[in-house]
Design an enzyme around this catalytic site. Structure first.
Site, PDB file in Angstrom:
ATOM      1  N   ARG A 119      29.643  41.450  50.214  1.00 20.30           N
ATOM      2  CA  ARG A 119      30.703  42.696  50.801  1.00 20.30           C
ATOM      3  C   ARG A 119      30.409  43.828  50.061  1.00 20.30           C
ATOM      4  O   ARG A 119      31.254  44.736  50.106  1.00 20.30           O
ATOM      5  CB  ARG A 119      31.938  41.908  50.777  1.00 20.30           C
ATOM      6  CG  ARG A 119      32.247  41.059  51.917  1.00 20.30           C
ATOM      7  CD  ARG A 119      33.506  40.145  51.771  1.00 20.30           C
ATOM      8  NE  ARG A 119      33.744  39.288  52.839  1.00 20.30           N
ATOM      9  CZ  ARG A 119      33.223  38.137  52.994  1.00 20.30           C
ATOM     10  NH1 ARG A 119      32.382  37.869  52.019  1.00 20.30           N
ATOM     11  NH2 ARG A 119      33.603  37.467  54.243  1.00 20.30           N
ATOM     12  N   TRP A 155      35.603  43.837  35.256  1.00 21.76           N
ATOM     13  CA  TRP A 155      35.189  42.803  35.465  1.00 21.76           C
ATOM     14  C   TRP A 155      34.250  42.326  36.839  1.00 21.76           C
ATOM     15  O   TRP A 155      34.440  43.112  37.670  1.00 21.76           O
ATOM     16  CB  TRP A 155      36.594  41.772  35.726  1.00 21.76           C
ATOM     17  CG  TRP A 155      37.204  41.177  34.702  1.00 21.76           C
ATOM     18  CD1 TRP A 155      37.884  41.902  33.691  1.00 21.76           C
ATOM     19  CD2 TRP A 155      37.454  39.585  34.544  1.00 21.76           C
ATOM     20  NE1 TRP A 155      38.428  40.784  32.895  1.00 21.76           N
ATOM     21  CE2 TRP A 155      37.944  39.640  33.253  1.00 21.76           C
ATOM     22  CE3 TRP A 155      36.951  38.706  34.982  1.00 21.76           C
ATOM     23  CZ2 TRP A 155      38.421  38.310  32.636  1.00 21.76           C
ATOM     24  CZ3 TRP A 155      37.198  37.382  34.500  1.00 21.76           C
ATOM     25  CH2 TRP A 155      37.727  37.217  33.551  1.00 21.76           C
ATOM     26  N   HIS A 208      44.451  32.531  37.601  1.00 25.34           N
ATOM     27  CA  HIS A 208      45.245  34.107  37.577  1.00 25.34           C
ATOM     28  C   HIS A 208      45.141  34.857  38.970  1.00 25.34           C
ATOM     29  O   HIS A 208      45.781  35.847  39.115  1.00 25.34           O
ATOM     30  CB  HIS A 208      44.593  34.971  36.571  1.00 25.34           C
ATOM     31  CG  HIS A 208      45.149  34.625  35.149  1.00 25.34           C
ATOM     32  ND1 HIS A 208      45.102  33.225  34.430  1.00 25.34           N
ATOM     33  CD2 HIS A 208      45.686  35.169  33.971  1.00 25.34           C
ATOM     34  CE1 HIS A 208      45.436  33.284  33.493  1.00 25.34           C
ATOM     35  NE2 HIS A 208      45.965  34.317  33.088  1.00 25.34           N
ATOM     36  N   GLU A 210      44.714  46.241  35.420  1.00 25.13           N
ATOM     37  CA  GLU A 210      44.792  47.544  35.071  1.00 25.13           C
ATOM     38  C   GLU A 210      44.710  48.660  35.860  1.00 25.13           C
ATOM     39  O   GLU A 210      44.771  49.819  35.697  1.00 25.13           O
ATOM     40  CB  GLU A 210      43.614  47.866  33.850  1.00 25.13           C
ATOM     41  CG  GLU A 210      44.319  47.072  32.463  1.00 25.13           C
ATOM     42  CD  GLU A 210      44.038  45.609  32.416  1.00 25.13           C
ATOM     43  OE1 GLU A 210      43.058  45.132  33.013  1.00 25.13           O
ATOM     44  OE2 GLU A 210      45.072  44.760  31.902  1.00 25.13           O
ATOM     45  N   GLU A 257      37.331  31.227  40.698  1.00 24.51           N
ATOM     46  CA  GLU A 257      36.997  31.383  39.432  1.00 24.51           C
ATOM     47  C   GLU A 257      38.403  31.765  38.311  1.00 24.51           C
ATOM     48  O   GLU A 257      38.033  31.474  37.214  1.00 24.51           O
ATOM     49  CB  GLU A 257      35.863  32.450  38.984  1.00 24.51           C
ATOM     50  CG  GLU A 257      34.719  31.911  39.769  1.00 24.51           C
ATOM     51  CD  GLU A 257      33.409  32.604  39.422  1.00 24.51           C
ATOM     52  OE1 GLU A 257      33.811  33.561  38.582  1.00 24.51           O
ATOM     53  OE2 GLU A 257      32.386  32.714  40.249  1.00 24.51           O
TER      54      GLU A 257
END
Ligand code: RBF
Length: 143
Positions: free
Chosen positions: A115, A10, A76, A46, A73
């Site tokens: 970062r 991601w 979750h 994961e 965003e």
């Protein structure tokens, strides 16, 4: 020393920059390219299992987990961050092995980029230095 780097897919623009920073820092401090092993996982959630599968091989001195969860965003955010931070903590204790939390949790993509080789440096470099320091501490205290 041998290192595993587990990378979440991601936000790859950021995770690739973090991975490159971590890998280059390990090489700069003396690791050989063949002693840095990379595996990808679909998302930060994961990372825990990805790191556990690497730990089960008993061939690494430290494992670095790299991911980015952007607060603004995803609702979750809390679920993923709680799960992966607890999961990685548990792996440190279960395997008595440094498993490094290289997961950015910024509010925005720009903060993540800042970062990951931007104005605030590269947290991948810092994750690699932490891995080296903890692996060295383990070797020293177990000698
Ligand atoms: N994974 C990340 O690494 N970063 C994210 O920002 C992220 N956001 C997500 C948002 C939603 C709504 C969902 C369902 C998943 C998200 N994931 C994210 C993926 C997650 O880490 C995991 O791969 C999936 O939930 C499958 O277990």
């Amino acid at each position: 020393m041998r290192f595993a780097i587990v990378v979440s897919e991601w936000n790859t623009e950021v995770t690739e920059a973090l991975y490159n920073g971590a890998r280059e820092t390990l090489l700069k401090f003396g690791a050989s390219a063949t002693d840095v092993v990379r595996r990808n996982v679909p998302g930060s959630f994961e990372l825990t299992l990805g790191a556990q599968l690497m730990a089960e091989r008993h061939e690494f001195d430290a494992i670095i987990c790299i991911g980015v969860v952007i607060q603004g965003e995803t609702k979750h955010f809390d679920f993923i961050c709680d799960a992966v931070s607890k999961g990685i903590t548990d792996l440190n204790m279960k395997y008595n092995l440094p498993v490094i939390f290289g997961v950015l949790t910024p509010n925005t993509m720009q903060q993540a980029l800042d970062r990951a080789g931007g104005v605030h440096g590269n947290k991948g470099d810092e994750a690699a230095i932490t891995a080296i320091k903890m692996a060295a501490l383990k070797k020293e205290l177990e000698a």
